[in-house]
Design a protein around this motif. Structure first.
Motif, PDB file in Angstrom:
ATOM      1  N   ARG A  96      69.081  29.092   8.158  1.00  0.00           N
ATOM      2  CA  ARG A  96      69.326  27.795   8.800  1.00  0.00           C
ATOM      3  C   ARG A  96      70.098  26.875   7.857  1.00  0.00           C
ATOM      4  NH1 ARG A  96      70.906  24.844  12.639  1.00  0.00           N
ATOM      5  NH2 ARG A  96      69.784  22.914  12.998  1.00  0.00           N
ATOM      6  N   ALA A  97      69.721  26.887   6.578  1.00  0.00           N
ATOM      7  CA  ALA A  97      70.414  26.057   5.586  1.00  0.00           C
ATOM      8  C   ALA A  97      71.877  26.481   5.479  1.00  0.00           C
ATOM      9  CB  ALA A  97      69.723  26.162   4.230  1.00  0.00           C
ATOM     10  N   GLU A  98      72.138  27.770   5.456  1.00  0.00           N
ATOM     11  CA  GLU A  98      73.522  28.269   5.404  1.00  0.00           C
ATOM     12  C   GLU A  98      74.292  27.834   6.636  1.00  0.00           C
ATOM     13  OE1 GLU A  98      75.380  29.956   3.123  1.00  0.00           O
ATOM     14  OE2 GLU A  98      73.706  29.614   1.742  1.00  0.00           O
ATOM     15  N   GLU A  99      73.635  27.905   7.772  1.00  0.00           N
ATOM     16  CA  GLU A  99      74.271  27.496   9.018  1.00  0.00           C
ATOM     17  C   GLU A  99      74.627  26.002   8.971  1.00  0.00           C
ATOM     18  OE1 GLU A  99      72.591  26.869  13.487  1.00  0.00           O
ATOM     19  OE2 GLU A  99      72.169  28.819  12.562  1.00  0.00           O
ATOM     20  N   ILE A 100      73.689  25.178   8.481  1.00  0.00           N
ATOM     21  CA  ILE A 100      73.925  23.731   8.378  1.00  0.00           C
ATOM     22  C   ILE A 100      75.050  23.441   7.387  1.00  0.00           C
ATOM     23  CG2 ILE A 100      72.900  21.569   7.548  1.00  0.00           C
ATOM     24  CD1 ILE A 100      70.217  22.585   8.751  1.00  0.00           C
ATOM     25  N   ILE A 101      75.033  24.135   6.247  1.00  0.00           N
ATOM     26  CA  ILE A 101      76.083  23.940   5.234  1.00  0.00           C
ATOM     27  C   ILE A 101      77.448  24.328   5.797  1.00  0.00           C
ATOM     28  CG2 ILE A 101      76.960  24.823   3.017  1.00  0.00           C
ATOM     29  CD1 ILE A 101      74.001  24.919   2.086  1.00  0.00           C
ATOM     30  N   THR A 102      77.504  25.462   6.474  1.00  0.00           N
ATOM     31  CA  THR A 102      78.762  25.921   7.064  1.00  0.00           C
ATOM     32  C   THR A 102      79.273  24.909   8.091  1.00  0.00           C
ATOM     33  OG1 THR A 102      78.110  28.224   6.742  1.00  0.00           O
ATOM     34  CG2 THR A 102      79.854  27.814   8.332  1.00  0.00           C
ATOM     35  N   LYS A 103      78.352  24.426   8.930  1.00  0.00           N
ATOM     36  CA  LYS A 103      78.743  23.450   9.947  1.00  0.00           C
ATOM     37  C   LYS A 103      79.191  22.144   9.288  1.00  0.00           C
ATOM     38  CE  LYS A 103      77.236  21.716  14.391  1.00  0.00           C
ATOM     39  NZ  LYS A 103      76.192  21.704  15.400  1.00  0.00           N
ATOM     40  N   ASN A 107      82.734  20.453   9.669  1.00  0.00           N
ATOM     41  CA  ASN A 107      82.884  19.064  10.133  1.00  0.00           C
ATOM     42  C   ASN A 107      83.653  18.241   9.108  1.00  0.00           C
ATOM     43  OD1 ASN A 107      81.522  19.596  12.480  1.00  0.00           O
ATOM     44  ND2 ASN A 107      79.590  18.701  11.816  1.00  0.00           N
ATOM     45  N   ALA A 108      83.358  18.422   7.837  1.00  0.00           N
ATOM     46  CA  ALA A 108      84.063  17.673   6.784  1.00  0.00           C
ATOM     47  C   ALA A 108      85.547  18.014   6.807  1.00  0.00           C
ATOM     48  CB  ALA A 108      83.451  17.989   5.419  1.00  0.00           C
ATOM     49  N   LYS A 109      85.865  19.290   7.005  1.00  0.00           N
ATOM     50  CA  LYS A 109      87.269  19.710   7.055  1.00  0.00           C
ATOM     51  C   LYS A 109      87.961  19.072   8.248  1.00  0.00           C
ATOM     52  CE  LYS A 109      90.153  23.836   7.010  1.00  0.00           C
ATOM     53  NZ  LYS A 109      90.179  25.303   7.051  1.00  0.00           N
ATOM     54  N   GLU A 110      87.279  19.097   9.398  1.00  0.00           N
ATOM     55  CA  GLU A 110      87.857  18.480  10.598  1.00  0.00           C
ATOM     56  C   GLU A 110      88.065  16.986  10.383  1.00  0.00           C
ATOM     57  OE1 GLU A 110      85.542  19.377  14.103  1.00  0.00           O
ATOM     58  OE2 GLU A 110      85.680  21.531  13.751  1.00  0.00           O
ATOM     59  N   ILE A 111      87.103  16.318   9.753  1.00  0.00           N
ATOM     60  CA  ILE A 111      87.223  14.878   9.496  1.00  0.00           C
ATOM     61  C   ILE A 111      88.392  14.610   8.550  1.00  0.00           C
ATOM     62  CG2 ILE A 111      86.083  12.927   8.350  1.00  0.00           C
ATOM     63  CD1 ILE A 111      83.429  13.996   9.566  1.00  0.00           C
ATOM     64  N   ARG A 112      88.507  15.439   7.486  1.00  0.00           N
ATOM     65  CA  ARG A 112      89.632  15.286   6.548  1.00  0.00           C
ATOM     66  C   ARG A 112      90.964  15.460   7.270  1.00  0.00           C
ATOM     67  NH1 ARG A 112      86.733  18.192   2.897  1.00  0.00           N
ATOM     68  NH2 ARG A 112      87.840  20.103   3.379  1.00  0.00           N
ATOM     69  N   ILE A 113      91.042  16.514   8.066  1.00  0.00           N
ATOM     70  CA  ILE A 113      92.287  16.773   8.807  1.00  0.00           C
ATOM     71  C   ILE A 113      92.571  15.617   9.757  1.00  0.00           C
ATOM     72  CG2 ILE A 113      93.350  18.265  10.552  1.00  0.00           C
ATOM     73  CD1 ILE A 113      91.924  20.647   9.147  1.00  0.00           C
ATOM     74  N   GLY A 114      91.533  15.147  10.473  1.00  0.00           N
ATOM     75  CA  GLY A 114      91.699  14.026  11.403  1.00  0.00           C
ATOM     76  C   GLY A 114      92.132  12.769  10.666  1.00  0.00           C
ATOM     77  N   ALA A 115      91.519  12.517   9.504  1.00  0.00           N
ATOM     78  CA  ALA A 115      91.875  11.326   8.722  1.00  0.00           C
ATOM     79  C   ALA A 115      93.315  11.432   8.235  1.00  0.00           C
ATOM     80  CB  ALA A 115      90.916  11.173   7.544  1.00  0.00           C
ATOM     81  N   MET A 116      93.705  12.621   7.788  1.00  0.00           N
ATOM     82  CA  MET A 116      95.081  12.813   7.316  1.00  0.00           C
ATOM     83  C   MET A 116      96.063  12.630   8.472  1.00  0.00           C
ATOM     84  SD  MET A 116      94.491  15.929   4.639  1.00  0.00           S
ATOM     85  CE  MET A 116      96.155  16.097   4.077  1.00  0.00           C
TER      86      MET A 116
END
Length: 148
Positions: A96-103, A107-116
């Protein structure tokens, strides 16, 4: 043990008895042997009781030891099951922790891409506005020069 001594006495009497010619037979004092056999009968019940008690005590000790062994085995199996359950919980928690970390990384990557992308669109809009402003400035300067 008294009985063993009495049996030894019987053997001594038989060994000391007079042999009958051409046979395996021996002549012994009947009264002496019967007296020893009588003593054996008198002493035998106590000896047998002791032997029976020893046998029963041995059985009781063995049964108790088996019961203790079974109890320890059951406890060990229970603890093993607990450990297996804990391991299973740990595995599920790790998964579950791996799943949360992966998600979270996704999400962080999507936010970075969206912010860029948003920053890029703001810069593009600002660039376009600046182009228009420069064009307007150039046009105004030309107009001013034409008035001369």
């Amino acid at each position: 043990m008294d009985i063993l001594n009495l049996i030894d006495e019987i053997e001594d009497i038989v060994e000391a008895g007079t042999s009958v010619l051409f046979t395996n037979k021996v002549m012994v004092d009947k009264e002496e042997l019967l007296e020893i056999v009588q003593e054996i009968r008198i002493k035998l019940p106590d000896e047998i009781k002791q032997a029976a008690w020893i046998k029963d005590e041995r059985q009781r000790i063995l049964a108790e030891a088996q019961k203790d062994a079974d109890t320890m085995l059951n406890e060990a199996e229970y603890k093993l099951e607990e450990l297996v359950d804990q391991q299973e919980i740990i595995k599920k928690a790790n998964a579950r922790a791996e799943e949360i970390i992966t998600k979270a990384k996704s999400n962080a990557k999507e936010i970075r891409i969206g912010a860029m992308e948003y920053a890029d669109s703001l810069l593009l809009e600002t660039q376009e506005n600046l182009k228009e402003a420069i064009q307007l400035l150039n046009d105004n300067r030309k107009e001013l020069r034409g008035m001369e």
